[in-house]
Write a protein that holds these residues in place. Structure first.
Motif, mmCIF file in Angstrom:
data_model
loop_
_atom_site.group_PDB
_atom_site.id
_atom_site.type_symbol
_atom_site.label_atom_id
_atom_site.label_comp_id
_atom_site.label_asym_id
_atom_site.label_seq_id
_atom_site.Cartn_x
_atom_site.Cartn_y
_atom_site.Cartn_z
ATOM 1 N N GLY A 1 17.487 1.226 -23.156
ATOM 2 C CA GLY A 1 17.940 1.906 -21.732
ATOM 3 C C GLY A 1 16.978 2.560 -21.120
ATOM 4 O O GLY A 1 15.839 2.682 -21.525
ATOM 5 N N MET A 2 17.466 3.503 -20.088
ATOM 6 C CA MET A 2 16.665 4.192 -19.509
ATOM 7 C C MET A 2 17.354 5.704 -19.258
ATOM 8 O O MET A 2 18.511 5.743 -19.200
ATOM 9 C CB MET A 2 16.550 3.912 -17.865
ATOM 10 C CG MET A 2 15.704 2.335 -18.196
ATOM 11 S SD MET A 2 15.456 1.653 -16.242
ATOM 12 C CE MET A 2 14.374 2.965 -15.669
ATOM 13 N N LEU A 3 16.637 6.632 -19.098
ATOM 14 C CA LEU A 3 17.010 8.170 -19.115
ATOM 15 C C LEU A 3 16.326 8.542 -17.595
ATOM 16 O O LEU A 3 15.132 8.539 -17.443
ATOM 17 C CB LEU A 3 16.560 9.003 -20.223
ATOM 18 C CG LEU A 3 16.833 10.478 -20.181
ATOM 19 C CD1 LEU A 3 18.246 10.782 -20.153
ATOM 20 C CD2 LEU A 3 16.105 11.056 -21.235
ATOM 21 N N ALA A 4 17.246 9.188 -16.865
ATOM 22 C CA ALA A 4 16.710 9.935 -15.616
ATOM 23 C C ALA A 4 16.660 11.373 -16.018
ATOM 24 O O ALA A 4 17.596 11.742 -16.673
ATOM 25 C CB ALA A 4 17.761 9.788 -14.437
ATOM 26 N N VAL A 5 15.433 11.984 -15.585
ATOM 27 C CA VAL A 5 15.141 13.409 -15.889
ATOM 28 C C VAL A 5 14.895 14.103 -14.468
ATOM 29 O O VAL A 5 13.938 13.862 -13.893
ATOM 30 C CB VAL A 5 13.810 13.649 -16.740
ATOM 31 C CG1 VAL A 5 13.440 14.844 -16.978
ATOM 32 C CG2 VAL A 5 13.957 12.866 -17.975
ATOM 33 N N LEU B 1 12.688 7.544 -17.761
ATOM 34 C CA LEU B 1 11.894 7.231 -18.878
ATOM 35 C C LEU B 1 12.825 5.821 -19.690
ATOM 36 O O LEU B 1 13.956 5.886 -19.450
ATOM 37 C CB LEU B 1 12.157 8.294 -20.252
ATOM 38 C CG LEU B 1 11.652 9.751 -19.606
ATOM 39 C CD1 LEU B 1 11.666 10.660 -20.848
ATOM 40 C CD2 LEU B 1 9.923 9.518 -19.359
ATOM 41 N N SER B 2 11.917 4.730 -19.872
ATOM 42 C CA SER B 2 12.505 3.665 -20.685
ATOM 43 C C SER B 2 12.242 3.506 -22.188
ATOM 44 O O SER B 2 10.999 3.933 -22.263
ATOM 45 C CB SER B 2 11.870 2.523 -19.949
ATOM 46 O OG SER B 2 12.660 2.320 -18.655
ATOM 47 N N GLY B 3 13.007 3.256 -22.812
ATOM 48 C CA GLY B 3 12.584 2.885 -24.263
ATOM 49 C C GLY B 3 14.016 2.389 -25.115
ATOM 50 O O GLY B 3 15.131 2.184 -24.645
ATOM 51 N N ALA C 1 15.300 12.136 -27.079
ATOM 52 C CA ALA C 1 14.765 12.900 -25.872
ATOM 53 C C ALA C 1 15.896 13.641 -25.287
ATOM 54 O O ALA C 1 15.495 14.903 -24.741
ATOM 55 C CB ALA C 1 14.240 11.624 -24.793
ATOM 56 N N LEU C 2 17.073 13.417 -25.218
ATOM 57 C CA LEU C 2 18.117 13.979 -24.872
ATOM 58 C C LEU C 2 18.218 15.706 -25.541
ATOM 59 O O LEU C 2 18.382 16.463 -24.886
ATOM 60 C CB LEU C 2 19.681 13.356 -24.677
ATOM 61 C CG LEU C 2 19.827 12.199 -23.690
ATOM 62 C CD1 LEU C 2 20.918 11.591 -24.078
ATOM 63 C CD2 LEU C 2 19.930 12.935 -22.320
ATOM 64 N N ALA C 3 18.039 15.304 -26.657
ATOM 65 C CA ALA C 3 18.133 16.557 -27.646
ATOM 66 C C ALA C 3 16.824 17.536 -27.345
ATOM 67 O O ALA C 3 16.988 18.755 -27.315
ATOM 68 C CB ALA C 3 18.359 16.279 -29.009
ATOM 69 N N GLU C 4 15.692 16.918 -27.314
ATOM 70 C CA GLU C 4 14.561 17.437 -27.034
ATOM 71 C C GLU C 4 14.162 18.190 -25.782
ATOM 72 O O GLU C 4 13.360 19.039 -25.694
ATOM 73 C CB GLU C 4 13.376 16.753 -27.758
ATOM 74 C CG GLU C 4 13.532 16.498 -29.363
ATOM 75 C CD GLU C 4 12.265 16.061 -29.958
ATOM 76 O OE1 GLU C 4 11.520 16.189 -29.763
ATOM 77 O OE2 GLU C 4 12.582 15.298 -31.061
ATOM 78 N N LEU C 5 14.801 17.600 -25.001
ATOM 79 C CA LEU C 5 14.497 17.904 -23.517
ATOM 80 C C LEU C 5 15.466 18.965 -22.812
ATOM 81 O O LEU C 5 15.150 19.753 -22.004
ATOM 82 C CB LEU C 5 14.379 16.685 -22.280
ATOM 83 C CG LEU C 5 13.264 15.621 -22.896
ATOM 84 C CD1 LEU C 5 13.568 14.489 -21.600
ATOM 85 C CD2 LEU C 5 11.946 16.261 -22.207
ATOM 86 N N ALA C 6 16.514 19.105 -23.435
ATOM 87 C CA ALA C 6 17.578 20.078 -23.268
ATOM 88 C C ALA C 6 17.077 21.536 -23.222
ATOM 89 O O ALA C 6 17.423 22.367 -22.156
ATOM 90 C CB ALA C 6 18.821 19.755 -23.843
ATOM 91 N N PRO C 7 16.505 21.833 -24.128
ATOM 92 C CA PRO C 7 15.938 23.062 -24.050
ATOM 93 C C PRO C 7 14.889 23.590 -23.144
ATOM 94 O O PRO C 7 14.529 25.022 -22.785
ATOM 95 C CB PRO C 7 15.393 23.551 -25.577
ATOM 96 C CG PRO C 7 15.859 22.169 -26.449
ATOM 97 C CD PRO C 7 16.165 21.357 -25.492
ATOM 98 N N LEU C 8 14.418 22.692 -22.514
ATOM 99 C CA LEU C 8 13.422 22.850 -21.518
ATOM 100 C C LEU C 8 14.235 23.072 -20.156
ATOM 101 O O LEU C 8 13.458 23.546 -18.966
ATOM 102 C CB LEU C 8 12.419 21.639 -21.076
ATOM 103 C CG LEU C 8 11.544 21.204 -22.209
ATOM 104 C CD1 LEU C 8 10.693 20.070 -22.062
ATOM 105 C CD2 LEU C 8 10.777 22.365 -22.775
ATOM 106 N N GLU D 1 4.155 11.908 -28.143
ATOM 107 C CA GLU D 1 4.531 12.520 -29.568
ATOM 108 C C GLU D 1 5.616 11.674 -30.306
ATOM 109 O O GLU D 1 5.567 11.434 -31.412
ATOM 110 C CB GLU D 1 5.276 13.709 -29.200
ATOM 111 C CG GLU D 1 5.870 14.658 -30.739
ATOM 112 C CD GLU D 1 6.517 15.863 -30.314
ATOM 113 O OE1 GLU D 1 7.269 16.076 -31.472
ATOM 114 O OE2 GLU D 1 6.563 16.194 -29.480
ATOM 115 N N PHE D 2 6.443 11.027 -29.571
ATOM 116 C CA PHE D 2 7.302 10.118 -29.874
ATOM 117 C C PHE D 2 6.739 8.699 -30.483
ATOM 118 O O PHE D 2 7.134 8.376 -31.629
ATOM 119 C CB PHE D 2 8.208 9.522 -28.847
ATOM 120 C CG PHE D 2 9.442 10.462 -28.691
ATOM 121 C CD1 PHE D 2 9.532 11.992 -29.115
ATOM 122 C CD2 PHE D 2 10.723 10.112 -27.970
ATOM 123 C CE1 PHE D 2 10.645 12.451 -28.893
ATOM 124 C CE2 PHE D 2 11.692 10.893 -27.827
ATOM 125 C CZ PHE D 2 11.888 12.076 -28.410
ATOM 126 N N ALA D 3 5.538 8.388 -29.887
ATOM 127 C CA ALA D 3 4.849 7.378 -30.360
ATOM 128 C C ALA D 3 4.321 7.569 -31.913
ATOM 129 O O ALA D 3 4.185 6.650 -32.632
ATOM 130 C CB ALA D 3 3.688 6.870 -29.386
#
Length: 283
Positions: free
Chosen positions: A112-116, A151-153, A161-168, A130-132
């Protein structure tokens, strides 16, 4: 998506060609409002092309032809039609083949895809790297304007990514209602098959300059087929495309087609330039 163009005289004949390729009545299916149908790649790609072409033809009638062109994702094919590279029936055939190859490539994969929105690009690239290292696939897939990316993946990577980007503290994180992970290397097999298909087509050279999603610079007509195949699995460098237009003296950018998202992106790039959205029959 089709409401703004459905009453135009060019619409019926164009819609008939699209329905023939799709094997069903596109307008009727869109009117049903089925959310699963609206997520599917093929009908949404064809609807985008149909709405954009009909609106573009009316725009040319009212305002004259543009001095240069650009298209976003599948819209790059609409721009090629506008540049007389192929006729409408061939355009529909190409977009249909493109969508089917993309769908087949990701069939039975959870992607799927995630908009940031509201974060710089650099931490997103760092997270993907880092994910790689952790065996998770996630890549930047559209670079639209400062603070507007996708982001696509894999769905696993997107959830992480949702969990790790939220604190930013981004302004928004949004799972996009799309069927797959577009514009990333997961589609490399589809790109190879699409390249073979493109080699069977007769494509004229564009009759006006075009910006290219793959490089963000002017399209190299000599490498047209290779670029269009690579386009499937490379990020859409829309910010770079628009900056190329502006650096070459463009003072007005007109969005023709469904929605006004590209116009909004433009406001984040240069407020001295006029970005506007054309709607047939609307002053």
């Amino acid at each position: 998506m089709l409401d703004s163009v459905a009453r135009l005289p060019q619409y019926s004949a164009r819609h008939e060609v699209v329905c023939e390729a799709l094997g069903e009545n596109l307008e009727a299916r869109l009117a049903d409002g089925d959310p699963d149908y609206l997520r599917r790649n093929l009908p949404t790609s064809l609807a985008t092309v149909l709405a954009s072409v009909v609106a573009y033809e009316r725009y040319v009638d009212e305002c004259g032809p543009p001095s240069c062109l650009g298209g976003y994702s599948v819209g790059q094919w609409t721009a090629l039609y506008a540049a007389a590279t192929l006729d409408f029936r061939t355009l529909v055939e190409v977009v249909t083949r493109r969508a089917k190859l993309m769908d087949a490539c990701l069939e039975n994969q959870n992607t799927g895809m995630l908009a940031v929105i509201g974060l710089p690009l650099r931490p997103l690239e760092a997270l993907c790297a880092e994910f790689a290292g952790r065996g998770l696939y996630l890549r930047p897939s559209t670079i639209n304007c400062p603070g507007q990316y996708s982001l696509s993946g894999t769905l696993e990577a997107i959830e992480q990514a949702l969990a790790e980007l939220a604190p930013l503290h981004p302004k928004r994180l949004l799972r996009l209602p799309l069927q797959g992970a577009w514009h990333c290397d997961l589609l490399a097999p589809a790109a190879r098959a699409f390249a073979e298909y493109l080699d069977t087509l007769t494509l004229a050279m564009p009759n006006v300059p075009m910006v290219d999603n793959v490089t963000g610079t002017w399209l190299d007509a000599a490498a047209l087929r290779a670029t269009l195949a690579t386009h499937l699995h490379r990020p859409v460098l829309w910010e770079r495309c628009v900056r190329t237009l502006l650096e070459d003296g463009c003072t007005e950018v007109v969005e023709v087609g469904p929605g006004e998202l590209l116009t909004r992106f433009g406001f984040f790039l240069d407020r001295k330039v006029r970005f506007r959205c054309y709607r047939p029959g609307v002053p």
